[in-house]
Structure formats: structure tokens, C-alpha cells
Write an enzyme that holds these catalytic residues in place. Structure first.
Site, PDB file in Angstrom:
ATOM      1  N   GLU A  44     -15.549 -45.297  52.239  1.00  0.00           N
ATOM      2  CA  GLU A  44     -16.120 -43.948  52.256  1.00  0.00           C
ATOM      3  C   GLU A  44     -15.494 -43.117  53.384  1.00  0.00           C
ATOM      4  O   GLU A  44     -15.386 -43.582  54.516  1.00  0.00           O
ATOM      5  CB  GLU A  44     -17.638 -44.073  52.484  1.00  0.00           C
ATOM      6  N   LYS A 123     -20.622 -37.759  45.905  1.00  0.00           N
ATOM      7  CA  LYS A 123     -21.766 -38.654  46.128  1.00  0.00           C
ATOM      8  C   LYS A 123     -23.065 -37.986  45.682  1.00  0.00           C
ATOM      9  O   LYS A 123     -23.333 -36.835  46.027  1.00  0.00           O
ATOM     10  CB  LYS A 123     -21.830 -38.977  47.614  1.00  0.00           C
ATOM     11  N   TYR A 129     -32.210 -40.748  56.281  1.00  0.00           N
ATOM     12  CA  TYR A 129     -33.195 -41.544  57.026  1.00  0.00           C
ATOM     13  C   TYR A 129     -32.384 -42.346  58.029  1.00  0.00           C
ATOM     14  O   TYR A 129     -31.144 -42.389  57.958  1.00  0.00           O
ATOM     15  CB  TYR A 129     -33.965 -42.457  56.073  1.00  0.00           C
ATOM     16  N   CYS A 159     -21.485 -45.512  48.200  1.00  0.00           N
ATOM     17  CA  CYS A 159     -22.485 -46.087  49.107  1.00  0.00           C
ATOM     18  C   CYS A 159     -23.946 -45.965  48.641  1.00  0.00           C
ATOM     19  O   CYS A 159     -24.385 -46.715  47.797  1.00  0.00           O
ATOM     20  CB  CYS A 159     -22.290 -45.495  50.500  1.00  0.00           C
ATOM     21  N   LYS A 192     -28.029 -57.574  56.890  1.00  0.00           N
ATOM     22  CA  LYS A 192     -27.765 -56.619  55.826  1.00  0.00           C
ATOM     23  C   LYS A 192     -26.833 -57.187  54.755  1.00  0.00           C
ATOM     24  O   LYS A 192     -26.906 -56.796  53.589  1.00  0.00           O
ATOM     25  CB  LYS A 192     -27.120 -55.366  56.433  1.00  0.00           C
ATOM     26  N   LEU A 307     -21.806 -55.519  88.725  1.00  0.00           N
ATOM     27  CA  LEU A 307     -22.150 -56.917  88.437  1.00  0.00           C
ATOM     28  C   LEU A 307     -23.214 -57.334  89.441  1.00  0.00           C
ATOM     29  O   LEU A 307     -22.945 -57.441  90.636  1.00  0.00           O
ATOM     30  CB  LEU A 307     -20.910 -57.798  88.543  1.00  0.00           C
ATOM     31  N   GLY A 309     -25.124 -60.135  89.174  1.00  0.00           N
ATOM     32  CA  GLY A 309     -25.469 -61.551  89.124  1.00  0.00           C
ATOM     33  C   GLY A 309     -26.539 -61.844  88.078  1.00  0.00           C
ATOM     34  O   GLY A 309     -26.826 -62.993  87.774  1.00  0.00           O
ATOM     35  N   LYS A 528     -36.314 -40.284  79.280  1.00  0.00           N
ATOM     36  CA  LYS A 528     -35.169 -41.015  79.842  1.00  0.00           C
ATOM     37  C   LYS A 528     -34.235 -41.490  78.734  1.00  0.00           C
ATOM     38  O   LYS A 528     -33.011 -41.391  78.845  1.00  0.00           O
ATOM     39  CB  LYS A 528     -35.664 -42.233  80.637  1.00  0.00           C
TER      40      LYS A 528
END
Lengths: 556, 556
Positions: A44, A123, A129, A159, A192, A307, A309, A528
Site C-alpha cells: 500500500e 480503497k 480508528y 488493506c 496480529k 546509561l 545501570g 506529559k
């Protein structure tokens, strides 16, 4: 007996890079031609990349895409491939604009032959959604599209058309379709693939047609297309599959009535894996491809990440190394006065195991100067530490040109257990859709894979086994502020993924107080999340385009 | 002659706060009752607030809304208002789920009478463009809804229904409608009000019906509902209007055939304003209500913002003072070694004019320590300054509980002329949708309003007249990096709002090099905009839900 030789081609297009996407398609057509293909099927929107979002509402873009398809048809002819039927996806201006919509184009598949477009399908079913907004940006088509090659009747679908009943699907049998060609842009989601196979198989049997299902490959922002194309015969039997998470071509011969003669038998799995092993491997491949393509397609040469830890940054670093190679990954240990010795040594252990560069930038002095100037204590001082880390990572990103990775997991994002403009800084969030408990599973799985291959385990055991801590105050552990992660992830799965109400969750046996706390944390951290980096979707309900909640919202 | 007494009520609901929204509605019904009303009309989704986004896909939420409406009907009856017909908006579970959708509910209007729901209408046309995703979250209705009060035939419609042809609108005349009741959640957009009046007037004339158009009021995240309700008679004449940007009630009597006797004549404007003055006043009201409601509805007591002495922060501070009062606004001067004397003095002048608290937090020491530790120069050092400002503002926000405002304008956001996690930090962006040239106009307008009222001009003249500068290096001005703002805003209006292509913009006479630069800046800053704070929409194409572009995108 009439028959066609079919090539299923999985490409990894870049959104908006029409000419290079088509140049890539030309190479694949050339390979298909060498293999004797009569019909070549791409995914597609293979010409423009997918999803193109509001680019579809810009006539300049759509016109360019459409002109490029005409030019591509001539190019195929000029290269000696004019005899073939090449099926490619792209947007095209719709003849009628839907009333009151912004949409001006349809999501189309064109059949290129003899130097021109000989058939075009629009299509019909537009998904609107989850992460999809196709009813926003496309005009639905309403006609079936059938063409004949060597006496084989081919019908086109795109699709979502096969996920819904009605529309052109209902005309497959009436049109005596031998071979249904389905162009897909179907993003990876856990579990899926079995649904797709079932759907394709049912479609084939119900309509007495072979079905070729070609999916795209590659990362596009928060989506990862996993390939995994399928070819089934009219009895619904699987006859060929495309690679998972990589580009490639599959050939087979389709006869009238939808019988399929495959070039090679379906590969059986090299060794039996448990479902969980199989899922974790797929997730890992999704995350590495998602990150790798974001880096490559946006022209970054390297990434930088803190990093600590801890398990999150360790897993992100391992994903980054698998995605773009160890030489392109730059780690920074950002200790504070509260950092434990193990957090520093575990970070260096990780870097050594991965073979990535690591440097230490203490946050102590900058934190001390700022704390002193502003008189910060308690939570504001804790947040400050995270923000100084963010400041340093972004400074290194600006100075050295790295993409900054933010290492938050889905559980943290859900409950807001992070500092905005602190540990959340970065352009990409590799484990954004991975719950904390699954982060540990991924670490164990990746280490096991290394052991099986006789390689060094990338993730230090200590990072997996120690209690998680933000280390923003002495002896702090996450479980001081949050329910245990097993409980938290279970409740979040019900509330976020399952859309269960407070009452429904409590009725399954969870403590009301814990449930209320979790729901309250999720609601109050919406602002956030809205400012968070994108990261690869692996679940049915990722944060981002899948879940669209108001910030101002008193419902609990 | 048959007639009804109608009350049009503009409320300011909070999304998700169903019981307090309904308690507010009860007060208005009581006022309407005291004025002799037979019919009370509220706005779209007045019970739940609007838009509820994916809350509509949660059955727990929809069920609660629906139960609350039944309870509200009983409550009205109990309070002695059972004789009245009260029309209120809310979601309700749909009988059939749309195939392949997430939607489970319809966007409804219920008629409450005698203690129960006597009629219910489901919105037919679901907007799914711009900021709206209603096809995603609602099941469309497909039946007209008509009821009779005192011999007057009333028909219900909801918002988008009157913006599209077909559907229940087409049945108004056939049903002999005397009075069409339209519930709206129509967000403010410059120049929309004249379009609404034209639409409502045409609807009335074409269908020989009076039309009552009630809109919501208030800020909900990035949308501001402006009220401005309308009542026209069947000849299309305007007979009553609701207040702009504030709650309130309007009464009138509607007779059979759609004649209207208004309680008071339409208020004529106090003095003739130019169109530009009128527009700037409306924008200012939109921005103050948007910010004020975000603060109030999310439980903040105050805001903090950096005051640079420049025009953007000055206008944001003035908006904040008009929105929530001077005592709730906290300014911070954040000078660096590059800050001019005037930037500090202009900031203090502004604070004094507005009567808001201001303090100075120099960024010099934190910047010096960080620059030294990381060896930063050039752009990375410039970004560092902006990020230290962000760090300080967020620390003060955490410490003192203020909402942080980010003061970027639409032009800056468009071209990425800002530092992510620096000047972009904050939960709300008051002038996010205001182009730079309009920021100056707003400042001039607000000062003129003050002069006309004999008050002190809030914005220092110097902030208006001096050349804009980020002051991140010596003698820097914005125009070193950007085209002049008049040019920039003109090109952005074509490219963003007008969706024009590069070639179309150049063909209107703009220099190709400048156009290419602007388009390239817009594209490469998509990732920053994606992480930006929300702010009030005033244009037809705001950044945020209006414009959804991929980050990974090679199209220019």
C-alpha cells in the site's frame, strides 16, 4: 491451463521520497522480470510511503505522486518491462470531493502495463480508528477493479477492504476472480499475524480465489511495518510467505481457479520456539527496525542516551546496538550524589558488553549550583536532577549531532513516573510501548539469544535483578511510590488496553484503593504524555495516536 | 396563535465533570423557569463537556453519562420543572456499532420532560477534519427527531448537521418544523461568526422555520468555544444573540410558522469598531478565556513565565493578567551575559505596568558551570542558555505550584525558531496560534484599549518597537536567521493555512530561495512541534490536531 507468474515484493519506502521509492521499485521489477514474473505486487502506498497523513490533503503532493506514477509506467516500458503488469500503491486526486471533508485524494493502486496506467483501484474501506485517520484524508472508492493477465482474472483490494465486509470484496466471486491482489500497510502489533492469515485464508475459500497479501516493511515514526506477506491458494492453504521485518521478493505461479504452485515450500521454523519466545523475538525485531529506520530516514548518524545501570536504559542501549551498530551508540553515565556504586558499575559493565562508548558526566556540580541559587528541596530538587541529566544529554546531542533517545517504558509513561524535560528528553523512545514487566522479559530473552549464539550477554544480570530505582534521593526504590510492577501492569492492561472502567477492574478482584491511585496517576499525567517523544507501537493501544484523551478531564 | 417561550443557555462545562455540569444546568433551568420558559436549549454535549475525544469509546463513561441524564430528568421533575422541555447534549450508547470502528456511542441531544427522556436525537453528520475526529468516536444517527410543545413543532439538529446538506436537515420542512433547535460545540475561529449567521439564516429561510443555535462557552485544551448563540426567525432575520465568550441566557417567544418576538432588541455595538479592531478584541477574549479555563479547570492557582523584555512574553503576561488576575501571575527575568540592559528594564517596566510580581534569576552561573563542564560553544551553548531558563522556570513551577507558560508564537513554532526543552517548556502556550506580526497588533490593540479606558498601557512601547532578538549571542537579532517577519508570515499563511505548494507560492511572486528555506525549516521542526504544549486555536489551521504531518517526511 491459464496461469501467471506472480512476484510479491516487500519494500521499505520513505514517506515523501517518491523518486527514490520508485527507483527502488524499479530494481525490484527488474529482479522479478529476471525470475519470469508476469505480475508484480507492491504494498500500500509503496510509491509515497505510508501513512502520509495530511500530506494527502495537499494537492501539490498528490499531483506529484500521480505524475510520478505515469512517469514510472513509461520508465518500466523503456526498461523493457512493459509486458509485465506492475501493481503499485499511491494517492491520486479523487474525481469528487467528499462533502465537508478535507480529503481530495483516494488511496489507490494502479496497474502499470505497456507504458501506462491500465487500471486504477481506490480503497473502499477507510480505517479511522486506532492510529488511522483515513476517513479524514481520503475519499473512499466505490468500484471494484478487475483486469486479466494470460487469461487469469485479477482483482485489486487495499488493506482495510479485507477487514470489513461489503464493498468490492463482495464482488470477487461475481467477477470470477482467480487471483486477488491486496496491497497492505499493516503495522506490527503483537499477535496480529495469525489474524491476518485467518482473514486471508477465509477470503480465499469464500471467494474461490488465490489471495496475495503484500505488506510494507519498515519504521515510519511510531509505526513499524513487519512485512510477513502471504500467498494462499483458493482452498485457503498458505503457499508462500514474505520475510518478517525485511524487504524481499517471493515468486509463485497462480493458475485459473486460484491454484498456486510455489517456487519453494514454506520454510519450517528452524527450531520450535515457545509462543513467548516467538513474541519477544518479534517485538525485538520491531523495536530495532523502528529505531533504525527513524535514525536512517531522518539522516542521523548516531544516538546518545543516558546509561543509569537500570533495566530500561540497558535494554534501549541493546536495541540501539542491534539497530544501528555499536559504533553509532554513545552512552553517558550521569551520576548524582545519590547514585549507588552499582548504578555506575552496571552502566560501565553494559557499555563494555555492548562495545559502545561511555563517558561520565557528573550532574553534581550543576545540580548544586542550581539548588543553591533557587533554594530547592524535596520533589523540586528530585526533578532538577532529572532535568540536569536532560540538559547534558541535549547539549551533547547538539554539540555532536546525535539523536537523543529517551528510555522511558509504557508503565512509566502511563502513570507519569518521569520528569518532563528531564528523563523524557529525546526525539525517539524505543520502549515507549513496552510495559515494565515486558522490559525485563525482553532483557532475559536477548541474553538467552546471546548465550545460544555463544556471544556475551549484552545486559548485566544485576540490571535485571536489582529493584528498580530512580535514585533521586537516598535509598529510593520505585516501589516506594508505585504499586508493584506486576500489579501495576495488570491494572494498566485492563484500564488502558481493555478500556475497562474503575468498577469493572475492581470487580475482577483488584483493590479499590490501588485502582483509584492508578487511574488518578494515568489521568493527571496526560499533559506529559502529550509532549512525549514518539516510539514504536507494539500493542493494540499505544500512547500517541492510538489513545486520544483530553488533558482537561475530570472523569476518573 | 400557538407559541413557546424559549430559553437559549450558554454554559461552560468541564469535560468529564458530569455531575457539576448538570448541577450548573439545573441552575439555568431554574432561571429559565422564573422567566416563564417552556423550552430550554443547551449546547452540544453540555452534560459531559466537549470534545470528549476517546472518552466516547469507553463504555463506563458513556453509561455514566446516560444514567446521569435519566437522573437529571427526575431531578428536574422533583424541582418542579417537569412541565418544561429541556434539551441537553450528551453521549449515549448506540444500538448498533459501526463495523470496524471503535465507536460505541452517538453524539446525542435528549429532550427531558415529566421526569424522563421523551425524545432523543443522534447527530447525523460527524465532522472528521481539522481538530475533529467524530467519525472515529461516534456512531452516526440516521433519524430526524421532532416533538411538539404548545402546538409548536420543534426539530433537533446538532452542529455539523447544519454545515452539510442531506440527512435530517432535509426533513425540516416536511415535518412542518416551526422551531429548529441546534446544539453546537463550535470552537472560535477568526471570521467564523459571520459564516454561522449566514448558515443559520439560510437554513431558516429555506425551511420556513425559526432556528435557535446555541453554542458552548469556554476553553477545553486547545479549543475555545465562544458562545455567540443565535436566534433567527423564519425570514432569516436575527432576533437574539448570546454573549461572546461568556455564559448566559437569552429568552424569546417563538410562534407557529417561525415568527419570533424577542424580549429585547439586538444590542447595537456601543461604538463603531473597525473590522481589525473587532477581530483583535475577539482574539484577545479567546486567548484569555482559553488560558483562564485551562488554569481553572485543571486546578492551578497561578502561572509563572519568563519575562525577556520582548514582545511575546509581554503579550503572554498581559493575557495572563486579564485571564486570571495580576496576583496569580509570576514573572521571572532570566538574564544571561548577553542580555541587553533594555531587556531587563523592559521586563521590569512590564511587570510594574501589569502589577505582577517579578524576580530575577540570572542564568549566568549555571550556564558557566555547564558550558565549562561540557566544553560547549556556538549553537550548543546558545541552546544551553534557553534550556537553563527552562530548568529554572520548571523548578519554580515544581517548588511553588505554578503552571508554566511557554511564550512562543505561531511563526516561531512553524520554523522551529525555539529551543526544545528550553523556551518551549510549559503546560500551556497562550499565543501558540498567533503569528508574530499579529502579536504586535495585539499589543498595540491592548494598549489602545487601556488608553481609551484611561488606564496604564500594559505593554512597554519599547517591547513593541525594538527589533526582536533571542539574545543568545552578542548583538543577535531574529532577522539574522530568519526572513523579515512580514515576509515570513505571508509565506507561512500560504504554505500552512493555504496548503499551497512550493511552486504555487513562488508563482505569487515570492523568491524561490526564501520559499525553500521556509519550507525546509517548517519540515525539519515537525518533531519539535509534536512535543509542544497545547494552546488556543484561533485560525483555520492551528498546529496540533488541525495539522497532522509525519515527522519522517522527505517531501518539500
Amino acid at each position: 491451463m491459464a496461469k501467471v507468474r506472480l512476484a510479491l515484493v516487500q519494500t521499505n519506502p520513505v514517506v515523501g521520497a517518491i523518486s527514490s521509492n520508485l527507483a527502488d521499485c524499479l530494481n525490484w521489477v527488474s529482479k522479478a522480470h529476471a525470475e519470469g514474473a508476469d505480475v508484480v505486487l507492491f504494498g500500500e502506498m509503496s510509491a509515497t510511503g505510508y501513512p502520509i497523513e495530511d500530506l494527502a490533503t495537499r494537492s501539490g503532493f498528490v499531483q506529484q505522486a500521480q505524475d510520478s506514477i505515469d512517469e514510472f509506467a513509461r520508465q518500466l516500458q523503456g526498461a523493457g518491462f512493459g509486458e509485465m503488469h506492475v501493481v503499485i500503491g499511491h494517492p491520486a486526486l479523487a474525481s469528487a470531493q467528499s462533502q465537508g471533508h478535507w480529503a481530495i485524494a483516494s488511496n489507490c493502486a494502479s496497474v502499470l502495463h505497456s507504458g501506462r496506467v491500465v487500471a486504477r483501484y481506490a480503497k473502499h474501506h477507510l480505517p479511522n480508528y486506532g492510529v488511522f485517520d483515513e476517513f479524514r484524508v481520503f475519499v473512499p472508492g466505490n468500484e471494484a477493479c478487475t483486469f486479466e493477465v494470460n487469461g487469469i482474472v485479477c482483482s485489486l483490494l487495499i488493506c482495510e477492504d479485507i477487514w470489513q465486509s461489503g464493498g468490492p470484496v463482495a464482488q470477487l466471486a461475481a467477477n470470477n476472480t482467480d487471483l486477488t491482489l491486496v496491497l497492505n500497510g499493516s503495522p506490527f502489533e503483537l499477535e496480529k499475524q495469525s489474524t491476518r492469515l485467518e482473514l486471508v485464508s477465509d477470503l480465499a475459500q469464500a471467494n474461490h480465489t488465490a489471495v496475495a497479501y503484500v505488506n510494507l516493511v519498515g519504521g515510519q515514526d511510531d509505526l513499524v511495518f513487519d512485512g510477513n506477506s502471504l500467498l494462499v491458494d483458493s482452498s485457503g492453504s498458505l503457499k508462500a510467505t514474505g520475510a518478517a521485518f525485511s524487504t524481499g521478493i517471493q515468486l509463485a505461479t497462480v493458475e485459473s481457479g486460484g491454484a498456486v504452485i510455489n517456487d519453494q515450500p514454506i520454510a519450517t521454523k528452524p527450531h520450535a520456539k515457545s509462543k513467548s519466545e516467538h513474541d519477544l523475538a518479534a517485538i525485538w525485531n520491531c523495536l530495532t527496525l523502528g529505531l533504525g529506520d527513524y535514525v536512517r530516514k531522518n539522516g542521523f548518524g548516531s544516538v546518545v542516551l543516558g546509561l543509569s545501570g537500570g533495566i530500561d536504559s540497558a535494554v534501549c542501549a541493546a536495541i540501539a546496538v542491534d539497530a544501528i551498530g555499536k559504533d553509532a551508540v554513545f552512552g553517558v553515565s550521569l551520576p548524582s550524589v545519590y547514585s549507588s556504586d552499582h548504578s555506575k558499575s552496571d552502566a560501565f559493565d553494559l557499555a563494555q558488553r555492548l562495545g559502545v562508548a561511555i563517558r561520565t558526566e557528573s550532574i553534581a556540580e550543576i545540580v548544586a549550583v542550581t539548588e543553591e541559587q533557587l533554594g530547592l528541596t524535596d520533589l523540586s530538587a528530585e526533578n532538577l536532577q532529572a532535568r540536569v541529566r536532560g540538559l547534558i544529554l541535549m547539549a551533547l546531542s547538539n554539540k555532536e549531532g546525535h539523536l537523543t533517545l529517551t528510555t522511558g517504558n509504557k508503565t512509566e509513561l502511563a502513570v507519569g513516573y518521569s520528569t518532563i524535560y528531564g528523563d523524557s528528553v529525546g526525539g525517539f523512545a524505543p520502549i515507549k510501548d513496552v510495559p515494565k514487566t515486558m522490559v525485563w522479559d525482553l532483557a532475559e530473552w536477548r541474553n538467552a539469544r546471546a548465550r545460544a549464539a555463544g556471544e556475551i550477554e549484552p545486559i548485566p544480570q544485576n540490571s535485571i535483578t536489582k529493584p528498580p530505582s530512580a535514585e533521586l534521593r537516598p535509598d529510593q526504590v520505585d516501589q516506594d511510590s508505585l504499586p508493584p510492577y506486576e500489579q501495576l501492569d495488570a491494572i494498566l492492561a485492563l484500564y488502558i488496553d481493555g478500556r475497562s472502567s474503575r468498577q469493572e477492574i475492581i470487580s475482577t478482584g483488584w483493590d479499590a484503593e490501588v485502582v483509584d491511585k492508578v487511574i488518578s496517576l494515568v489521568s493527571s499525567s496526560e499533559w506529559k504524555r502529550r509532549q512525549g517523544a514518539i516510539g514504536p507501537k507494539i500493542s493494540g493501544m499505544s500512547f500517541g495516536r492510538d489513545r486520544r484523551m483530553p488533558i482537561t478531564n475530570k472523569f476518573r
